[in-house]
Every structure is written in structure tokens, then in C-alpha cells.
Scaffold this active site. Structure first.
Site, PDB file in Angstrom:
ATOM      1  CB  SER A 133      29.660  61.659  45.721  1.00 17.14           C
ATOM      2  OG  SER A 133      28.289  61.416  45.909  1.00 17.14           O
ATOM      3  CE  LYS A 159      27.137  60.971  42.627  1.00 16.32           C
ATOM      4  NZ  LYS A 159      27.482  59.640  42.081  1.00 16.32           N
ATOM      5  CE  LYS A 161      25.109  59.976  46.111  1.00 11.37           C
ATOM      6  NZ  LYS A 161      24.822  58.866  45.171  1.00 11.37           N
ATOM      7  CG  ASP A 186      23.595  59.708  41.978  1.00 14.17           C
ATOM      8  OD1 ASP A 186      22.565  59.218  41.473  1.00 14.17           O
ATOM      9  OD2 ASP A 186      24.510  59.012  42.466  1.00 14.17           O
ATOM     10  CD  GLU A 211      25.342  58.898  39.304  1.00 16.75           C
ATOM     11  OE1 GLU A 211      25.950  59.968  39.556  1.00 16.75           O
ATOM     12  OE2 GLU A 211      25.700  57.796  39.767  1.00 16.75           O
ATOM     13  CG  ASP A 236      25.098  54.308  39.636  1.00 24.67           C
ATOM     14  OD1 ASP A 236      25.428  53.113  39.550  1.00 24.67           O
ATOM     15  OD2 ASP A 236      25.349  54.980  40.673  1.00 24.67           O
ATOM     16  CE  LYS A 260      28.426  53.873  41.684  1.00 20.44           C
ATOM     17  NZ  LYS A 260      27.207  53.911  42.521  1.00 20.44           N
ATOM     18  N   GLY A 288      31.918  55.543  42.395  1.00 20.44           N
ATOM     19  CA  GLY A 288      32.528  55.118  43.660  1.00 20.44           C
ATOM     20  C   GLY A 288      31.485  54.482  44.545  1.00 20.44           C
TER      21      GLY A 288
HETATM   22  O1  OSB Z   1      25.083  56.290  43.487  1.00 22.57           O
HETATM   23  O2  OSB Z   1      27.052  56.843  43.077  1.00 22.57           O
HETATM   24  C1  OSB Z   1      26.231  56.388  43.858  1.00 22.57           C
HETATM   25  C2  OSB Z   1      27.877  55.788  47.233  1.00 22.57           C
HETATM   26  C3  OSB Z   1      27.241  54.632  47.630  1.00 22.57           C
HETATM   27  C4  OSB Z   1      26.273  54.085  46.838  1.00 22.57           C
HETATM   28  C5  OSB Z   1      25.929  54.701  45.623  1.00 22.57           C
HETATM   29  C6  OSB Z   1      26.582  55.847  45.210  1.00 22.57           C
HETATM   30  C7  OSB Z   1      27.524  56.417  46.046  1.00 22.57           C
HETATM   31  C8  OSB Z   1      28.205  57.657  45.709  1.00 22.57           C
HETATM   32  C9  OSB Z   1      29.573  57.678  46.022  1.00 22.57           C
HETATM   33  O3  OSB Z   1      27.686  58.638  45.249  1.00 22.57           O
HETATM   34  C10 OSB Z   1      30.636  58.018  46.012  1.00 22.57           C
HETATM   35  C11 OSB Z   1      32.056  57.792  46.246  1.00 22.57           C
HETATM   36  O4  OSB Z   1      32.455  56.665  46.572  1.00 22.57           O
HETATM   37  O5  OSB Z   1      32.764  58.769  46.082  1.00 22.57           O
HETATM   38 MG    MG Z   2      24.949  56.969  41.501  1.00 19.04          MG
END
Ligand code: OSB
Ligand code: MG
Length: 369
Positions: A133, A159, A161, A186, A211, A236, A260, A288
């Protein structure tokens, strides 16, 4: 199994680089670790709540409070991990806190039985592919450098953001530079229903999924959006239980689900959701929450179940941490090995754990047995 009590331990872990999402920038994790002390073995769980309630309503001080005030006392008399969800069901929400307690008891129980979590959950693989990510950056050249570095390391899926103002241009730039890598985005709820036309501009980049573009409560909005945007929508934040997953799938709000364990209340509920999705033909992947080695180990076990057909946000320890509290998870050939030892298969390294610990609290259980 007789549970003697729980140790709540806060650990401060600096990140290798700031991690920016549409809801904020993180430079360190303030992690709440739970150690279950039982007559079978000790077990570890990690609470994934953030420092602030920006991703979900939970936050780390709140999680510790609800554990000590309500959840842990309700576990008096619980003899194994299967009974945890039922014992905690009367308390609304607080799934990340519940998940951490259940994970610690599950780890203790499995260690006592010398069985691995992966086996217990129904693992079908001895290694899992790694996705990464990638946070929002200050510029596109900086993003291209970061993505290039991750691809060189071997990550098999990227991925990005996104948020309004950081979406079409960075996605186009990554697509143009790196060709047909597996790519997804995401938004962490950063868009509104009015952005449907704008989000449809992402269709030309052949993304695996978009996402959580809209608010977590706007499941219907995602269903409507899915009729405008061709790229699969993946929820998510909106998916907090198997029941919400079933509803979102039936509504057409999500074609893929990010599972998750913390968000859904534990690894056992995560498996239930996986089983439903496998039966329904809905691909899932393991999300994650910037976990330490404790949560990461358990996520890798989960990601080795048969329905996890897309690479997860399952990255090497070094993606986020220079120093992990467990032996680091190191990627080989774009994959991580599924731990095979008892329970989650790893334990904190005492000296490192102590060095990073900011507080420890012991909560004994007044057992009814
Ligand atoms: O939305 O997936 C998410 C990290 C913290 C809170 C939300 C998210 C994330 C990530 C994380 O995108 C990723 C990771 O732990 O690799
Ligand atoms: Mg997410």
C-alpha cells in the site's frame, strides 16, 4: 484452558517513512499488544486501532479502556477462543478490541496444542504473494520513485492511496511508467456520490479494484456507483461482519472484499466471512493495518486460505519498520512464508519489546471456574 489474565502493553514503533492516506499522515504506530496468560501457554494478539478515530470509530486509548472496563471482565469463565465472540457479543462494536483479545486466546490455545494458526484456519498454501500500500506523496516523481522501489523489491501488486486531487494523474503516471503491473486504489471514504463521473475516469487504467470510495455507511451509494464505474468496487470500512458482507454483495455494492480481522472482530469471524465469500464466488484479499510482526504473522496465516485469490496488503516488516518486535518477515520472490510454528508462529523478542514499550498493565481475570 484456564485464563489467568491479560497484559496490555503499549508499544511505540516509528515508521520508516510517513504514511499518508486521505484521513491523515502517520509517522509512528502506537500499538496495543495483548498477552493472554493461561495454564496452557501465553498467547499474543495485536489491536489494530489507530491513535485517532479516523479510519474507524475505534482508537487505541478507547480500545484499552473498553478492554479493561467491559471486555476482559466478561471473559471470566471463558475456556477457549471459540467462546470469546459469544461472551463479548452483548457489547456493541469495539471489534478491534474484541479481535485482539480473541487473537491472544486463540494463540495461547493453539500453542498449548502445538498447532499452527494457519492449519487451524484452513490454510492451503505455504507462502502468500505480497502487495504493498503506497501512501499519497507530495509529487508524482516522488511517487514513481517509491513504486519503482517496491517493484524492484518484488512486490507483485501496488495499491495507491487516493483522494480528490490525487487520483487520475498519479494512476496514469504509474500505469505509463510501469506497464501492466497489478494496480488498485484505495480512497478511504474520501469521495461523495457526486464524484461518480470523476471516478469513472479511472476505468481506462485497468485497475483491479477501487477500494472504499464513499462513506462507510453509504453501502447503497456504492451499489449505485458500481453501475456507473466499470472497475470493481471493493469495500473495506463498510464491512464489519459476515452479515454486512452478505448484504453488500447482494446489493451489488461490492464485487471483491478486503478482509481485515481487526475490523470484523477477529480471525474466526474473518474465516466465516471468507467461507461465505468463497461459496458466493466473491474474491477476497487480506487487508493490513500497519501491523507489527504479531498481527502480520496472523494475517499471513489468514491470507493462505483458498478464497484469498488476490494479493493482500501483506508486506514485509521492512515496508513499515526498520526494527520489528518479532523476527522480521522478509519477502522472497514477492512472497512471504506462512508461519508453521505453534499458534501464530512468532513471539516478540524480549529486549526489543522492552525497549519499545511505553506502558504495561496487568489485568487479572476473576474466573468463574
Ligand atoms: O485502508 O487499507 C486501509 C492502513 C491503515 C488504515 C487503513 C488502511 C491501511 C492500509 C495499509 O492501506 C496497509 C498495510 O498494512 O499494508
Ligand atoms: Mg482500505
Amino acid at each position: 484452558m484456564k485464563v489467568e489474565g491479560f497484559e496490555l502493553r503499549r508499544v511505540a514503533m516509528p515508521l520508516v517513512t510517513p504514511f499518508r492516506t486521505s484521513f491523515g499522515t502517520q509517522t509512528a504506530r502506537d500499538i496495543l499488544l495483548v498477552k493472554a496468560v493461561t495454564d496452557a501457554a501465553d498467547g499474543w494478539g495485536e489491536c489494530v486501532a489507530g491513535a485517532d478515530p479516523l479510519y474507524s470509530p475505534e482508537y487505541v486509548d478507547g480500545a484499552a479502556d473498553v478492554m479493561r472496563r467491559f471486555l476482559i471482565p466478561a471473559l471470566a469463565g471463558v475456556g477457549d477462543a471459540d467462546e470469546v465472540a459469544g461472551a463479548l457479543h452483548p457489547f456493541k462494536g469495539h471489534r478491534m478490541a474484541k479481535a485482539a483479545l480473541e487473537a491472544a486466546l486463540l494463540d495461547a490455545e493453539l500453542r498449548g496444542l502445538a498447532r499452527s494458526l494457519a492449519n487451524e484456519l484452513g490454510s492451503v498454501a505455504d507462502r502468500v504473494p505480497c502487495g504493498v500500500s503506497v501512501g499519497i506523496m507530495d509529487s508524482i516523481p516522488q511517487l514513481l520513485d517509491a513504486v519503482g522501489g517496491y517493484l524492484d523489491e518484488g512486490y507483485v501488486r501496488i495499491k495507491l492511496k487516493i483522494e480528490p486531487g490525487w487520483d487520475v494523474a498519479p494512476v496514469r503516471a504509474v500505469r505509463e511508467r510501469f506497464g501492466d503491473v497489478w494496480l488498485q486504489v484505495d480512497a478511504n471514504t474520501a469521495y461523495t456520490r457526486d464524484d461518480a463521473g470523476h471516478l469513472a475516469q479511472l476505468d481506462e487504467f485497468d485497475l483491479l479494484l477501487i477500494e472504499q470510495p464513499l462513506d462507510e455507511e453509504d453501502v447503497l451509494g456504492h451499489a449505485d456507483l458500481a453501475r456507473v464505474v466499470k472497475t470493481p468496487i471493493c469495500l473495506d470500512e463498510s464491512i464489519t461482519s459476515t452479515e454486512t458482507a452478505v448484504a453488500a454483495v447482494r446489493l451489488g455494492a461490492t464485487r471483491i472484499i478486503n478482509i481485515k480481522p481487526g475490523r470484523v472482530g477477529g480471525y474466526l469471524e474473518a474465516r466465516r466471512m471468507h467461507d461465505y465469500c468463497l461459496g458466493a464466488g466473491v474474491p477476497v484479499w487480506c487487508g493490513g493495518m500497519v501491523e507489527s510482526g504479531i498481527g502480520r504473522a496472523a494475517n499471513i496465516a489468514l491470507a493462505s486460505l483458498p478464497g484469498f485469490t488476490l494479493p493482500g496488503d501483506v508486506s514485509a516488516s521492512g515496508r513499515f519498520y526498520e526494527v520489528d518486535i518479532t523476527p522480521p518477515f522478509v519477502m522472497r520472490d514477492g512472497h512471504l512464508d506462512v508461519p508453521t510454528g505453534p499458534g501464530i508462529g512468532v513471539e516478540p523478542i524480549p529486549e526489543i519489546l522492552d525497549e519499545l514499550t511505553t506502558s504495561v498493565e496487568w489485568i487479572p481475570l476473576r474466573s468463574a471456574r
